[in-house]
Write an enzyme that holds these catalytic residues in place. Structure first.
Site, PDB file in Angstrom:
ATOM      1  CD  GLU A 231      10.863  41.047  -0.412  1.00  0.00           C
ATOM      2  OE1 GLU A 231      11.906  41.017   0.268  1.00  0.00           O
ATOM      3  OE2 GLU A 231       9.728  40.963   0.084  1.00  0.00           O
ATOM      4  CD  GLU A 334       6.837  37.481  -0.020  1.00  0.00           C
ATOM      5  OE1 GLU A 334       7.520  37.099  -0.990  1.00  0.00           O
ATOM      6  OE2 GLU A 334       7.339  37.836   1.066  1.00  0.00           O
TER       7      GLU A 334
END
Length: 484
Positions: A231, A334
């Site tokens: 991220e 994810e």
């Protein structure tokens, strides 16, 4: 239901983009049958086997006839695998289960016969939010990394990875992602709350990746791939580090790529981005348009957060990247349903989000699909910052029981029947409440996954080149049709 536009295959072929692989043989469903497996709301059907449905010759379907059309002669990406993350949290919860329940969970996830046959796994490099506390593998200011040790992981995480690998038959495709460099390598001197990697520590951080891979492999855990950073555009209250597109490009081409290569690790599949679908095309352009960065990158990973708006999850952005860079691989790295509440573990929306995402991600060109934590406790953790989430399976540690959400079964409709090496084949439906994808496995069997998100059952024909079977998709259901 929102419709998502994907360019016609003919247009893509004309442009030389995302062309289907040449068919090896002419496919016929004549004389074949489809074995159906169903999971449906309001029933006890969970991957339940039904009878074999024989194909029969049919004519041109009319527009009022609902169909799922499959053309096995038009083939696309090859599946690497489907699985979930083996985090600190999952490993700690697993260790607290009774031995019999541990074995049940391993079989449920990793056995291709008794379970849903996971073949893919992700793990965290250093701590993440789904760890009980923050930790690193090196001491403060150890620029030479002489103190590097994965001793922390030997208590819970590595034993789980090894047991999962054994349950999967001795092989599990594992990739690893860092949530943050050590605090002293960052602009904010904090493991948490974002910050950037300091330029003077780019080489040391690249060498940290090498030491991690070498340490795991010395301990008998092969590492198949790596992502540059989890991220990359998120400043979180947990472990996080921000990379602009230029920072990631320059780190890969100047430090991480050459360092992996120098240490004989250029075979590790390196993936950029590892964040949401929203900025995926912009990031792909930055790292793949630069040949010095692109040569080290196998592909690009992405998540589903920040892009859930009812029926839309920006799958078109993923498809655009596949069109632009057909030589690079796409990986879903994810996804989970957030904001855990124990009284919601039976809600059907959990599985439907997975089914909707997986069908559309595969149809957009994704080569692998990785859920987040395989197991969490009855609070949706442990999580050291209170970011509690759903998992396909929860353990109620008060009783030692396992709770299987319908997400487990929805994922299983893919992972059990679509195996590594399978080729995605052309599929379409003529009603937007039916979603579908299809793959041909290496043994020649077709697996066609059909999802009905509607409130009513739907009769339809599974149609393959003039042969069809008549069947019904129950309301709010998932079905896999295996054509022998």
């Amino acid at each position: 239901m929102t419709k998502h536009f994907l360019p016609a295959l003919g247009l893509l072929a004309a442009l030389g983009l995302a062309q289907p692989a040449a068919a090896q043989t002419t496919y016929s469903a004549a004389g074949k049958s489809a074995q159906v497996y169903t999971t449906a709301q309001g029933t006890d059907q969970r991957l339940a086997a039904g009878g074999a449905l024989p194909f029969k010759e049919v004519g041109q379907p009319v527009e009022t006839q609902v169909c799922v059309f499959v053309n096995p002669e038009r083939q696309f990406q090859t599946l690497v695998g489907i699985g979930g993350a083996l985090t600190d949290a999952s490993a700690e919860v697993f260790a607290k289960l009774p031995k019999a329940k541990q074995q049940e969970l391993l079989q449920a996830y990793y056995s291709p016969t008794a379970g849903i046959g996971y073949t893919l796994a992700r793990t965290n490099i250093g701590s993440c939010d789904f760890s009980s506390d923050s930790y690193t593998y090196v001491k403060d200011n150890d620029k030479s990394l002489k103190s590097f040790s994965v001793k922390h992981d030997e208590k819970y995480k590595l034993p789980l990875i090894k047991q999962a690998t054994a349950a999967a038959g001795g092989q599990l495709t594992l990739f690893a992602s860092p949530w943050t460099p050590p605090a002293w390598m960052k602009t904010n001197h904090d493991l948490l709350h974002g910050g950037h990697l300091l330029p003077e520590y780019r080489q040391a951080w690249a060498e940290h990746f090498v030491k991690f891979v070498q340490a795991y492999e010395r301990l008998g855990v092969p590492v198949w791939g790596l992502t540059v950073q989890n991220e990359e555009m998120a400043t979180q209250k947990w472990e996080s580090c921000v990379y602009t597109a230029e920072e990631e490009r320059d780190f890969v081409k100047g430090f991480l790529g050459p360092t992996l290569q120098k240490n004989g690790l250029s075979d590790k599949k390196l993936m950029a981005w590892d964040h949401n679908r929203d900025l995926v095309q912009q990031r792909a352009s930055a790292v793949f348009d630069d040949p010095e960065s692109a040569k080290y990158l196998w592909g690009l990973g992405y998540h589903w957060y920040e892009t859930w708006t009812g029926s839309g999850m920006l799958f078109g952005n993923v498809a655009r990247v596949h069109e632009m860079y057909p030589d690079k691989q796409l990986f879903f790295t994810e996804g989970c349903v957030e904001n855990f509440k124990l009284d919601q573990v039976k809600e059907w929306r959990l599985g439907e989000r997975y089914g909707y995402s997986m069908i559309n991600d595969f149809n957009a060109g994704t080569a692998g699909w990785t859920d987040w934590n395989i197991l969490l406790d009855e609070q949706g953790g442990p999580n050291h910052v209170g970011n509690f989430c759903f998992a396909p399976v929860h353990a109620d540690l008060r009783t030692g029981e396992l709770i299987y959400t319908n997400a487990y079964y929805y994922i299983g409709h893919f992972s059990k029947f679509i195996r590594p090496g399978a080729k995605r084949v052309a599929v379409s439906t003529n009603r937007d409440w039916l979603q579908a994808t299809a793959f041909q496995n290496t043994d020649g069997k077709l697996a066609v996954v059909v999802m009905n998100r509607g409130d009513q059952p739907q009769e339809f024909q599974l149609w393959i080149k003039g042969q069809a079977v008549a069947t019904t998709s129950p309301a709010h259901s998932m079905a896999t049709y295996v054509v022998n």
